[in-house]
Structures are given as C-alpha cells and as structure tokens.
Motif scaffolding. Structure first.
Motif, mmCIF file in Angstrom:
data_model
loop_
_atom_site.group_PDB
_atom_site.id
_atom_site.type_symbol
_atom_site.label_atom_id
_atom_site.label_comp_id
_atom_site.label_asym_id
_atom_site.label_seq_id
_atom_site.Cartn_x
_atom_site.Cartn_y
_atom_site.Cartn_z
ATOM 1 N N PRO A 127 0.800 -1.235 0.000
ATOM 2 C CA PRO A 127 0.000 0.000 0.000
ATOM 3 C C PRO A 127 0.835 1.289 0.000
ATOM 4 O O PRO A 127 0.301 2.365 -0.244
ATOM 5 C CB PRO A 127 -0.809 -0.117 1.290
ATOM 6 C CG PRO A 127 -0.017 -1.014 2.156
ATOM 7 C CD PRO A 127 0.720 -1.943 1.270
ATOM 8 N N GLY A 128 2.139 1.154 0.235
ATOM 9 C CA GLY A 128 2.981 2.362 0.288
ATOM 10 C C GLY A 128 3.547 2.751 -1.075
ATOM 11 O O GLY A 128 4.363 3.666 -1.168
ATOM 12 N N ILE A 129 3.113 2.044 -2.112
ATOM 13 C CA ILE A 129 3.658 2.321 -3.453
ATOM 14 C C ILE A 129 2.556 2.814 -4.388
ATOM 15 O O ILE A 129 1.473 2.227 -4.447
ATOM 16 C CB ILE A 129 4.344 1.055 -4.014
ATOM 17 C CG1 ILE A 129 5.607 0.781 -3.188
ATOM 18 C CG2 ILE A 129 4.723 1.225 -5.476
ATOM 19 C CD1 ILE A 129 6.220 -0.549 -3.423
ATOM 20 N N LEU A 130 2.849 3.895 -5.108
ATOM 21 C CA LEU A 130 1.855 4.481 -6.013
ATOM 22 C C LEU A 130 1.576 3.534 -7.183
ATOM 23 O O LEU A 130 2.453 2.760 -7.581
ATOM 24 C CB LEU A 130 2.382 5.813 -6.563
ATOM 25 C CG LEU A 130 2.652 6.899 -5.521
ATOM 26 C CD1 LEU A 130 3.379 8.077 -6.162
ATOM 27 C CD2 LEU A 130 1.361 7.374 -4.880
ATOM 28 N N GLU A 176 3.964 3.263 -10.046
ATOM 29 C CA GLU A 176 5.295 2.709 -9.736
ATOM 30 C C GLU A 176 5.240 1.204 -9.490
ATOM 31 O O GLU A 176 6.275 0.576 -9.304
ATOM 32 C CB GLU A 176 5.830 3.385 -8.464
ATOM 33 C CG GLU A 176 5.860 4.894 -8.520
ATOM 34 C CD GLU A 176 7.250 5.412 -8.722
ATOM 35 O OE1 GLU A 176 8.155 4.821 -8.144
ATOM 36 O OE2 GLU A 176 7.425 6.389 -9.463
ATOM 37 N N LYS A 221 7.448 -1.378 -11.579
ATOM 38 C CA LYS A 221 8.877 -1.201 -11.366
ATOM 39 C C LYS A 221 9.287 -1.672 -9.963
ATOM 40 O O LYS A 221 10.292 -2.375 -9.784
ATOM 41 C CB LYS A 221 9.219 0.278 -11.541
ATOM 42 C CG LYS A 221 10.665 0.510 -11.891
ATOM 43 C CD LYS A 221 10.885 1.951 -12.223
ATOM 44 C CE LYS A 221 12.287 2.165 -12.738
ATOM 45 N NZ LYS A 221 12.542 3.544 -13.075
ATOM 46 N N MET A 222 8.467 -1.289 -8.972
ATOM 47 C CA MET A 222 8.798 -1.650 -7.592
ATOM 48 C C MET A 222 8.641 -3.150 -7.346
ATOM 49 O O MET A 222 9.379 -3.738 -6.573
ATOM 50 C CB MET A 222 7.928 -0.862 -6.609
ATOM 51 C CG MET A 222 8.191 0.622 -6.607
ATOM 52 S SD MET A 222 9.936 1.034 -6.380
ATOM 53 C CE MET A 222 10.094 0.948 -4.646
ATOM 54 N N LEU A 252 11.731 -4.580 -8.531
ATOM 55 C CA LEU A 252 12.832 -4.251 -7.618
ATOM 56 C C LEU A 252 12.778 -5.140 -6.364
ATOM 57 O O LEU A 252 13.795 -5.701 -5.942
ATOM 58 C CB LEU A 252 12.747 -2.767 -7.210
ATOM 59 C CG LEU A 252 13.818 -2.306 -6.240
ATOM 60 C CD1 LEU A 252 15.195 -2.348 -6.867
ATOM 61 C CD2 LEU A 252 13.533 -0.880 -5.756
#
Lengths: 80, 174
Positions: free
Chosen positions: B100-103, B106, B109-110, B113
């Motif tokens: 939930p902390g990633i837009l 993104e 990509k995240m 990663l």
C-alpha cells in the motif's frame, strides 16, 4: 538507490489491535487447556507407576497353613 | 510498560517493516499480530539494555524471516503434493505484490525491484531495508542487526553491488 524514496509509509488497520487482543486471549486459553491436559497425563502416569510398584513388590511367603493354624502334623492326640 | 502504549508507539514501525519484507498487506498484518503477541509475552523479560524500538525491530525482523521461510516450505510441500496428485489445490501465490505504500504508476517497477531484493541473502536484504527504505542511521541499523558499524558497511556495499548487478541484468531496469 533513490528509487526507494518513492515508498510511502502505510497505515495500520484500526481493527488490528482487537485482533491482537483476541489472539492473546486465545493463546492464554490454549495454555490453560494444555496445562490441564498435562496434569491429567501426569496423574494417569503416577497411578500406573504406583500400580506397577505394588505389583512388582516381592510377595511375603505366606506361612504354611498348618503353622498358621497351629495344627498338629500327626494324628496323635496325646503326647506320651 | 503498558502494552497498549507500546502498541500505539510501534504499530506503524512493525507494520511497515513487515511490508518491506513480504510486500503483501495480509501477510504484513499477520506478522504484526504475531510480533505484538510476542511483545506481550516477553514484556516482563525485557531489560532496558536496548531501546524498546530496537528490541521490537529485532523481533519483527526475526518474525519476518521465519514467516518467509515457513511460506517457502509450505509452497515446496504444496508443489510436491501436486506432483503426486495428493492435493488438487491450485498453487496460487498468496504473496502477490500488494504494497500500500507504493503508487499505482510505480507498482510494476517496484514489484520487479522487490523481486530482486528478495533474491539477496537475508542479511543483505535486511541491510537494504533498514538503511534505504526505513532510512535508519548506520549506528541504529548496526545495533538492530547486532553487528558492528564496519560489518554493516561492508554488508551494505555487497548488497548494493549485488542489487545493481541484478538490476543491470534485468530488462526492466535497462
């Protein structure tokens, strides 16, 4: 490595604390049940050990019957 | 120490740290619950030698690593069971990326990663999470990991090199 800066902090669900409290309560109840189960097992084992000890005890030889009743070993009624 | 107070002070720390390890809301919530149950049980044993937050960080990291190991074991077992026809259950991956902390823009990509970070050793992964995501100082991170600052520095350098290499090899970061 700057890519990590895009990660934002997330918020905890407001219901999480009550779930934790419930989990703690369940664990406590479980512990009580387990304690009782172990107590029961220990009691049964103790009874078994006592029973086995009684069975394994060397039996005292019973006195020969004629001795215990002071019977005469022969038919003579009077001693001469 | 009052348990409710400890929870209020550290709930975000535990939840967010767990999220960085498992990248999934359900798993992070389960880990958070387990961590606080553990904190409740060990509260009386806690000696004020370290800061409570350091102590809670350690519990969380250990719990996360155990959780990941247990999950891998379960997956392996499910795979073997499915091979022998013992289980008809579909091998679904509950650890789907759900951070939930990633837009939204993104996410892809995240996800990639974090996939690469997950391939690192546990210690290297912890070093990256503490220093780069949680933005802890080297001294704090070293204390949490119970190693010297120098050891942390070299661990982080190795983690960074490995991750950069993996990123270069991967098309998504090309």
């Amino acid at each position: 490595m700057n890519i990590f800066k895009n990660i934002q902090k997330a918020e905890v669900s407001p219901y999480l604390f009550s779930s934790i409290q419930q989990k703690i309560k369940n664990k406590k109840d479980e512990e009580v049940t387990v304690k009782w189960a172990w107590t029961a097992i220990a009691s049964i084992c103790l009874i078994l050990v006592v029973d086995l000890a009684v069975l394994a005890m060397p039996k005292q030889n019973p006195l020969p019957q004629n001795d215990s009743f002071s019977l005469m070993p022969n038919n003579t009624l009077y001693y001469e | 120490m009052n348990f409710e107070h400890i929870y209020d002070q550290h709930k975000d720390l535990v939840y967010n740290l767990a999220l960085q390890y498992v990248q999934n809301i359900e798993d992070a919530e389960e880990i958070t619950q387990d961590v606080f149950v553990s904190v409740y049980e060990k509260m009386n044993e806690f000696r004020q030698e370290a800061k409570p937050s350091t102590w809670i960080y350690r519990i969380t990291i250990n719990r996360c690593l155990d959780y990941i190991k247990a999950k891998k074991r379960k997956k392996r077992f499910a795979f073997i069971s499915s091979l022998f026809g013992l289980s008809n259950q579909l091998l679904y991956d509950s650890a789907d990326f759900n951070h939930p902390g990633i837009l939204m823009e993104e996410q892809d990509k995240m996800k990639l990663l974090f996939k690469l970070i997950n391939e690192l050793s546990h210690n290297q992964k912890t070093a990256i999470i503490l220093l780069k995501i949680e933005e802890k100082s080297q001294a704090e991170a070293a204390e949490i990991m119970n190693i010297s600052v120098k050891a942390l520095e070299s661990l982080f350098q190795r983690a960074k090199n490995n991750l950069s290499k993996k990123m270069k090899d991967n098309e998504g970061f090309g």
